[in-house]
Design a protein around this motif. Structure first.
Motif, PDB file in Angstrom:
ATOM      1  N   TYR A  83      40.485  24.039  37.086  1.00 56.24           N
ATOM      2  CA  TYR A  83      41.612  24.210  36.172  1.00 56.24           C
ATOM      3  C   TYR A  83      42.547  23.028  36.327  1.00 56.24           C
ATOM      4  N   ALA A 119      37.846  26.010  41.012  1.00 59.13           N
ATOM      5  CA  ALA A 119      37.794  27.470  40.922  1.00 59.13           C
ATOM      6  C   ALA A 119      36.361  27.952  41.063  1.00 59.13           C
ATOM      7  N   GLU A 159      36.118  38.876  46.426  1.00 60.26           N
ATOM      8  CA  GLU A 159      37.509  39.306  46.475  1.00 60.26           C
ATOM      9  C   GLU A 159      38.310  38.632  45.359  1.00 60.26           C
ATOM     10  N   SER A 160      39.544  39.016  45.251  1.00 61.99           N
ATOM     11  CA  SER A 160      40.408  38.471  44.214  1.00 61.99           C
ATOM     12  C   SER A 160      40.549  36.958  44.364  1.00 61.99           C
ATOM     13  N   GLY A 161      40.416  36.233  43.259  1.00 62.12           N
ATOM     14  CA  GLY A 161      40.555  34.785  43.287  1.00 62.12           C
ATOM     15  C   GLY A 161      39.290  34.052  43.693  1.00 62.12           C
ATOM     16  N   SER A 162      38.164  34.776  43.825  1.00 57.35           N
ATOM     17  CA  SER A 162      36.935  34.128  44.279  1.00 57.35           C
ATOM     18  C   SER A 162      36.215  33.409  43.143  1.00 57.35           C
ATOM     19  N   GLY A 163      36.676  33.577  41.912  1.00 54.13           N
ATOM     20  CA  GLY A 163      36.078  32.840  40.804  1.00 54.13           C
ATOM     21  C   GLY A 163      35.175  33.669  39.911  1.00 54.13           C
ATOM     22  N   LYS A 164      35.206  34.980  40.065  1.00 52.91           N
ATOM     23  CA  LYS A 164      34.332  35.853  39.258  1.00 52.91           C
ATOM     24  C   LYS A 164      34.655  35.736  37.767  1.00 52.91           C
ATOM     25  N   SER A 165      35.934  35.869  37.448  1.00 54.55           N
ATOM     26  CA  SER A 165      36.306  35.792  36.035  1.00 54.55           C
ATOM     27  C   SER A 165      36.039  34.407  35.490  1.00 54.55           C
ATOM     28  N   THR A 166      36.272  33.404  36.326  1.00 47.34           N
ATOM     29  CA  THR A 166      36.020  32.029  35.897  1.00 47.34           C
ATOM     30  C   THR A 166      34.550  31.866  35.513  1.00 47.34           C
ATOM     31  N   PRO A 206      40.153  28.047  29.211  1.00 41.87           N
ATOM     32  CA  PRO A 206      41.171  27.273  28.499  1.00 41.87           C
ATOM     33  C   PRO A 206      40.703  25.828  28.319  1.00 41.87           C
ATOM     34  N   GLU A 228      35.321  43.250  35.222  1.00 42.35           N
ATOM     35  CA  GLU A 228      36.148  44.320  35.795  1.00 42.35           C
ATOM     36  C   GLU A 228      36.523  45.334  34.727  1.00 42.35           C
TER      37      GLU A 228
HETATM   38  N1  ATP Z   1      43.979  29.793  33.574  1.00 50.77           N
HETATM   39  C1  ATP Z   1      44.005  29.385  34.864  1.00 50.77           C
HETATM   40  N2  ATP Z   1      44.707  28.269  35.169  1.00 50.77           N
HETATM   41  C2  ATP Z   1      44.762  27.836  36.449  1.00 50.77           C
HETATM   42  N3  ATP Z   1      44.162  28.436  37.474  1.00 50.77           N
HETATM   43  C3  ATP Z   1      43.446  29.545  37.240  1.00 50.77           C
HETATM   44  C4  ATP Z   1      43.354  30.082  35.918  1.00 50.77           C
HETATM   45  N4  ATP Z   1      42.610  31.201  35.978  1.00 50.77           N
HETATM   46  C5  ATP Z   1      42.255  31.352  37.265  1.00 50.77           C
HETATM   47  N5  ATP Z   1      42.745  30.367  38.049  1.00 50.77           N
HETATM   48  C6  ATP Z   1      42.528  30.177  39.476  1.00 50.77           C
HETATM   49  O1  ATP Z   1      41.145  30.068  39.708  1.00 50.77           O
HETATM   50  C7  ATP Z   1      40.771  30.801  40.849  1.00 50.77           C
HETATM   51  C8  ATP Z   1      39.691  31.802  40.513  1.00 50.77           C
HETATM   52  O2  ATP Z   1      40.264  32.773  39.643  1.00 50.77           O
HETATM   53  P1  ATP Z   1      39.416  33.946  38.965  1.00 50.77           P
HETATM   54  O3  ATP Z   1      40.302  34.565  37.952  1.00 50.77           O
HETATM   55  O4  ATP Z   1      38.117  33.422  38.496  1.00 50.77           O
HETATM   56  O5  ATP Z   1      39.216  34.952  40.189  1.00 50.77           O
HETATM   57  P2  ATP Z   1      38.631  36.429  40.193  1.00 50.77           P
HETATM   58  O6  ATP Z   1      37.546  36.434  41.173  1.00 50.77           O
HETATM   59  O7  ATP Z   1      38.306  36.866  38.820  1.00 50.77           O
HETATM   60  O8  ATP Z   1      39.840  37.252  40.770  1.00 50.77           O
HETATM   61  P3  ATP Z   1      40.341  38.736  40.373  1.00 50.77           P
HETATM   62  O9  ATP Z   1      39.495  39.682  41.150  1.00 50.77           O
HETATM   63  O10 ATP Z   1      41.753  38.745  40.841  1.00 50.77           O
HETATM   64  O11 ATP Z   1      40.196  38.885  38.899  1.00 50.77           O
HETATM   65  C9  ATP Z   1      42.015  31.444  41.394  1.00 50.77           C
HETATM   66  O12 ATP Z   1      42.492  30.662  42.465  1.00 50.77           O
HETATM   67  C10 ATP Z   1      42.990  31.392  40.250  1.00 50.77           C
HETATM   68  O13 ATP Z   1      44.297  31.214  40.714  1.00 50.77           O
END
Ligand code: ATP
Ligand code: MG
Lengths: 258, 328, 275
Positions: free
Chosen positions: A14, A21, A40-47, A57, A169
Motif C-alpha cells: 500500500y 501487506a 490474525e488481524s492484519g496478516s493480509g487476508k483481505s489484501t 485501491p 470474513e
Molecule cells: N487501504 C489500505 N491502505 C493502507 N494500508 C492498508 C490498507 N488496507 C490494509 N492495509 C494494511 O495492510 C495490512 C494487511 O491488511 P489486511 O486488511 O489485508 O489484513 P487482514 O488479515 O484482512 O486483517 P483483518 O482480520 O483485521 O481483516 C495491514 O497492516 C493493514 O494495516
C-alpha cells in the motif's frame, strides 16, 4: 486438470506503508475447491482476497502474477468472481431496494432485461432462504436484519453464477447462530453450483469444518498451505501449531488438569 | 405515502411555534420603529388630531403591550397585515401582487442552479482528485465568491449595454401588447440576467456539495461492493454514488430558500423586477415599516411552505426517513 | 509541521497571499491615503492609468478610486471580522446553553434559532438597519443577527456529544457549578468545529455588508466597496470601471477568505487523520 486460479510471487504494497501487506504468495486453486484462508488481524487476508478480485485501491502496487488458467479470458467481477464482504450493513446501497441490487448484477453481467433480472432476483432471494422473497425484494436494507442482509449480499454475489466465490470474513459480524446458518448456506450454494470458494476467516475451527485446504497467513506471508486433515493433525509451521493450540488450549488444559 | 403524510403532519405542527416566534419578533420590531400603525394610516389617508386619538383607541394602540400583541395576532389571524404608508393600501394586497414575480425568479434560479450544479458536481465527483475535478472545484469556489449584485452589473454591461442581446431591466416590455407565447418569451428574455445573477452562486454551492458528498460516498463499502458485483462504472456513479450524495442537496434546497429570498432584494433592485425583494427595498426607502414587516412575515410563511415541500420530496427519495416511527 | 502541510496546497497559499494583501491595504490606508477618501481629489471621471497621482482614476465626483479601494478594504475587513466574531460568540453561547441545559430551555432556544433561520437573513438585516439607522456598529449587529444560527447549531451538537464525557462527569463530581462546567469545560472543547465555520461566516459577512452598502444602507461616513459599486452604476455605460474595480476587490477578498479557511481546515483534518 488445470487450476482455476494461479498466483505466483504475489505481493502487494500500500502506498505510504513501510512493510509489504502481502509478499511472495504462490497458490493454485482447483475448480470447485474450497480453500480457507486464516490468520490474525492484519496478516493480509483481505489484501489477498481483494488482489484476486482486482479491488485494491489504485494507489496499491502489485507484484507477481494472477493468472486464470481455468478461464479463457481475464476474470471479470460479478461474472467470474463473486465477492461477499464482512459487514453486510455497509455493503448494500441504503437507498436502493434489495431486489434491485440483486437484479442489477444479473442485468449488468448476464445481458438480461430488467424484467427478467427482477424475476431472477426473486428466485435468488428464495434460494438464499429469505422468507417471502417477492415481497422482500421491495424492502430496503435498513428493514432487514444483519443475517438477512448478508443473505442478500450472497444472492447478489452468486447472481451471475461465478466460478469463484470469495467470502471475506462474511460471518464475522454476525452472532454465532446466524453465523452457522450463513456458513451452511455458503457450503450448500458452492456445492450446488460447483463454485470454487475462498473463505477468509480468523477462526481456524470454523475454517476446518468445511474447507478442503487451509492457507495460514502471517505478516503478509503464507506460512503454511496444506489439506485440512493434515494441517490439523500435524501442522508443519510453529505458527499454525500455535493457532491450533490457542484454539484447542481450553480442552488440552482441562485434560491435563484432571 | 402514509409515511409522508405522517411526516407532513408532524412538521406542520412543529412549524407553529416557529411562526409564532417570528410574529412576536415582528411585533417587537414594529414597536421599536418610530411611529405606529395609526401614524402610518393617517400619513397615507389623512386625518386630524381627534381622529388620530379615536383611531388609537379603536385599534387598541393605547392599551398595554400584551393587549396590543393580542390585537396584532388577532389581526394576523384575519390576514390583516396592516396598512402600507407608501402605497396607501393594505400590506397584504401589495405583497401578494408582487409575490408571483419573485416566485418566478426564485423558481427559475433554483431550477437552473440545482440542475446545472448537480450535473457539474457529478462530473467533478465521478473521479475525485482528477484534473477535471480540481478545475471544477476551483471554478466553483471562484463563482461562490462573486456577489450577485456585482455579477448582475457585469452581465448587464456585457449583454445589455455592449452586445445588446438582452433587455436592460424590467419584467417585460412595457405596453408591448404581447399576449400568450410571445409574452412568455418576452418575460423569459427579461428574466435571463436576473435568474443567472441570482442562481449562479447557488450553482456553485450545489456543485461543491455534490462533489464533496460523492467523495464521501465513494469511501463507503457499497461502492466497492458494486464494483465487485461487476456493475458498470457509469451506473455506479449515477445510480449509487450520485443518488446517495443527492440527499443532502435536497435538504439544502429548503434551507437555501430563505437566503435566496434575501438575495432577490439586490437582484430585483438592479434589474427593476417588480417583486417582493424590490418591494422590501422600496419599503426601506420610504420608511414603511409595516410593509417591510409584512414582507418578512410572508417570506417566513413562504420559507416554511417550501421546507415542507422539500421534506416531502426528501421522504420520497430516502426510504429510511420516518422508518422508526412506522414501527412504533 | 502543520504549517508546512498548510503551504503545500497552492490554493491555501493563494488564499493567505490575498488575505495578507487585504490586511496590508487595510492597515496602510490611513498612511498612504491620509486625507478623507470621500473628498474630491481631482477632475471627475478620470479613467484608470491616465494620471500617476490617481492611478485608478476618479469617480463621478472626482474622488480617488484607489484611495477608496484601500479605505474600503478597511471597512470590509472590519465589518467581516466583527460580524463573524459577534455571530460566533452569540451562537456558541446560545448553543452551549441549549445543549447543556437540555429540556425546555433547549426546546425554546432551538425554536428561536429555527425562527431566525426561517426569516430571510438579509431582510432581517434590512429591517434592523432601517429601524435603527445605518452606522458601522448597526451594520455589524444586523449581519450578526442572521449569522449566529449556524454556529449555535454546531455548538449545540458538539456540546451534546461532549457533555457525557469523563472530564465533564468528574467536574460534576467535584461540585463545580453547572454554568462553570458549561463555559469552562464544555464550551472550549466545542469551539473548534464552530471555528472551522468562521471563514464561511466572514465571507458571508463581507458579502452582506457589500450588499447593504450597495442598497445605500451602509455607514454613510465610510467608503465601502458596495457603495462604490452602487456609485458607479449611474455611469455604467460610460465608465464601467467604477463598478467593476471594487467588485473585483470584493471577489478576491472573499475568495481569499475561502481558500485560506479551506486550507486550514484541510490541513488540520489531515493532521488528525494521521494521528
Ligand atoms: N487501504 C489500505 N491502505 C493502507 N494500508 C492498508 C490498507 N488496507 C490494509 N492495509 C494494511 O495492510 C495490512 C494487511 O491488511 P489486511 O486488511 O489485508 O489484513 P487482514 O488479515 O484482512 O486483517 P483483518 O482480520 O483485521 O481483516 C495491514 O497492516 C493493514 O494495516
Ligand atoms: Mg480483513
Amino acid at each position: 486438470m488445470s487450476p482455476l486460479l494461479s498466483l505466483r510471487g504475489l505481493g502487494v504494497r500500500y502506498s505510504g506503508a513501510t512493510a509489504a501487506a502481502l509478499e511472495g504468495v504462490d497458490l493454485d486453486l482447483a475448480p470447485g475447491e474450497r480453500l480457507a484462508v486464516i490468520g490474525e488481524s492484519g496478516s493480509g487476508k483481505s489484501t489477498l482476497a481483494r488482489a484476486i478480485a482486482g479491488l485494491l485501491p489504485q494507489t496499491a502496487t502489485l507484484e507477481g502474477t494472477i493468472a486464470w488458467p481455468g478461464l479463457d479470458h481475464p476474470a471479470r467481477n460479478g461474472r467470474d468472481i463473486g465477492f461477499v464482504f464482512q459487514d453486510p450493513g455497509s455493503s448494500l446501497d441504503p437507498v436502493m431496494s434489495v431486489g434491485k441490487q440483486v437484479a442489477e448484477v444479473a442485468h449488468a453481467n448476464l445481458d438480461m432485461d430488467w424484467r427478467a433480472a427482477m424475476r431472477l432476483a426473486v428466485e435468488l432471494l428464495d434460494r438464499v432462504r429469505l422468507p417471502e422473497p417477492s415481497v422482500l425484494a421491495h424492502a430496503y436494507p435498513h428493514q432487514l436484519s444483519g443475517g438477512q442482509k448478508q443473505r442478500v449480499a450472497i444472492a447478489a454475489a452468486i447472481a451471475a453464477r461465478p466460478r469463484l466465490l470469495i467470502a471475506d470474513e462474511a460471518t464475522s459480524a454476525l452472532d454465532t447462530i446466524v453465523q452457522a446458518e450463513i456458513v451452511a448456506l455458503i457450503r450448500e450454494l458452492v456445492a450446488e453450483d460447483g463454485m470454487a470458494l475462498i473463505f477468509v476467516s480468523h477462526d481456524i475451527a470454523l475454517a476446518a469444518s468445511f474447507a478442503e485446504r487451509i492457507a495460514v497467513f502471517r505478516h503478509g506471508r503464507m506460512v503454511e498451505l496444506a489439506p485440512t486433515v493434515e494441517l490439523v493433525a500435524q501442522p508443519r509451521s510453529d505458527y499454525s501449531r500455535a493457532l491450533l493450540a490457542a484454539h484447542l488450549g481450553l480442552e488440552a488444559h482441562s485434560g491435563a488438569g484432571i | 405515502m402514509n409515511r409522508a403524510l405522517r411526516l407532513l403532519r408532524r412538521r406542520l405542527i412543529g412549524s407553529i411555534p416557529v411562526l409564532l416566534i417570528v410574529i412576536v419578533g415582528s411585533f417587537l420590531l414594529l414597536e421599536a420603529a418610530p411611529g405606529d400603525a395609526v401614524d402610518a394610516y393617517v400619513a397615507s389617508v389623512g386625518g386630524d388630531a381627534g381622529m388620530i386619538e379615536a383611531l388609537r383607541q379603536s385599534w387598541g394602540l393605547d392599551a398595554s403591550p400584551m393587549t396590543r400583541l393580542a390585537a396584532y395576532l388577532w389581526a394576523l389571524l384575519h390576514l390583516d397585515l396592516g396598512h402600507s404608508v407608501a402605497f396607501s393600501r393594505p400590506v397584504l394586497d401589495v405583497v401578494l401582487e408582487r409575490l408571483p414575480n419573485t416566485l418566478l425568479l426564485m423558481g427559475a434560479a433554483t431550477a437552473l442552479s440545482f440542475a446545472l450544479g448537480t450535473a457539474l458536481g457529478i462530473l467533478a465527483g465521478a473521479r475525485p482528485g482528477s484534473a477535471r475535478d480540481r478545475l471544477l472545484s476551483i471554478g466553483s469556489l471562484a463563482l461562490y465568491a462573486v456577489p450577485g449584485f456585482w455579477l448582475a452589473l457585469v452581465l448587464t454591461i456585457v449583454f445589455s449595454v455592449e452586445l445588446r442581446w438582452l433587455p436592460l431591466s424590467g419584467m417585460e416590455t412595457i405596453a408591448s401588447g404581447k399576449t400568450g407565447f410571445a409574452r412568455a418569451l418576452d418575460i423569459a428574455r427579461h428574466m435571463v440576467l436576473p435568474v443567472t445573477s441570482l442562481g449562479l452562486i447557488y450553482l456553485a454551492l450545489y456543485l461543491r456539495m455534490m462533489r464533496a458528498g460523492m467523495a464521501e460516498v465513494w469511501r463507503m463499502d457499497f461502492t466497492l461492493a458494486a464494483r465487485a458485483r461487476g456493475i458498470g462504472r457509469r451506473r455506479i456513479v449515477l445510480r449509487h454514488v450520485a443518488r446517495n450524495a443527492l440527499l443532502p442537496l435536497v435538504t439544502m434546497l429548503g434551507l437555501q430558500s430563505a437566503q435566496m429570498l434575501g438575495g432577490s432584494v439586490v437582484i430585483e433592485s438592479v434589474f427593476s423586477v417588480p417583486g417582493l425583494g424590490r418591494l422590501a427595498q422600496e419599503a426601506v426607502g420610504s420608511r414603511d415599516t409595516p410593509l417591510l414587516i409584512g414582507i418578512i412575515l410572508v417570506s417566513a410563511v413562504l420559507v416554511i411552505v417550501i421546507n415542507l415541500l422539500v421534506d416531502i420530496a426528501y421522504a420520497a427519495l430516502d426510504p429510511r426517513v420516518g422508518a422508526n416511527e412506522a414501527n412504533a | 509541521m502543520s504549517l508546512r502541510r498548510l503551504f503545500r496546497s497552492p490554493e491555501a497559499v493563494a488564499g493567505f497571499v490575498i488575505l495578507g494583501l487585504l490586511g496590508a491595504m487595510a492597515l496602510t490606508a490611513p498612511l498612504l491615503f491620509p486625507g478623507d477618501p470621500l473628498a474630491i481629489a481631482g477632475q471627475p471621471l478620470l479613467r484608470p492609468f491616465q494620471d500617476w497621482a490617481l492611478p485608478l482614476g476618479t469617480d463621478r465626483l472626482g474622488r480617488d478610486v484607489l484611495a477608496g479601494l484601500f479605505h474600503g478594504a478597511r471597512t470590509s475587513l472590519a465589518v467581516g471580522l466583527a460580524a463573524a466574531a459577534a455571530s460566533i460568540l452569540v451562537g456558541s453561547v446560545v448553543g452551549t446553553v441549549a445543549g447543556f441545559a437540555g429540556g425546555l430551555v433547549d426546546e425554546v432556544l432551538m425554536r428561536i434559532t429555527d425562527a431566525f433561520q426561517t426569516v430571510p437573513g438579509f431582510l432581517l438585516s434590512l429591517a434592523l438597519v432601517s429601524v435603527v439607522g445605518p452606522s458601522l456598529s448597526v451594520v455589524v449587529a444586523a449581519i450578526a443577527l442572521s449569522a449566529w444560527t449556524g454556529p449555535a447549531r454546531i455548538a449545540r451538537a458538539e456540546v451534546l456529544s461532549i457533555r457525557e464525557r469523563d472530564y465533564v462527569a468528574s467536574a460534576r463530581v467535584i461540585g463545580m457549578h453547572p454554568i462553570e462546567i458549561a463555559f469552562r469545560e464544555v464550551l472550549p472543547n466545542a469551539l473548534p468545529p464552530v471555528l472551522a465555520l468562521s471563514s464561511v461566516i466572514v465571507a458571508a459577512a463581507i458579502l452582506t455588508e457589500a450588499a447593504l452598502s450597495f442598497l445605500g444602507l451602509g455607514d454613510p461616513n465610510r467608503v465601502t466597496w458596495g457603495g462604490m459599486i452602487a456609485e458607479g452604476r449611474a455611469v455604467l455605460r460610460s465608465a464601467p470601471f467604477l463598478s467593476v474595480i471594487p467588485g473585483i476587490a470584493l471577489v478576491f477578498s472573499v475568495l481569499g477568505v475561502y481558500l485560506a479557511g479551506e486550507g486550514v481546515v484541510e490541513s488540520t483534518a489531515a493532521r488528525e487523520g494521521q494521528a
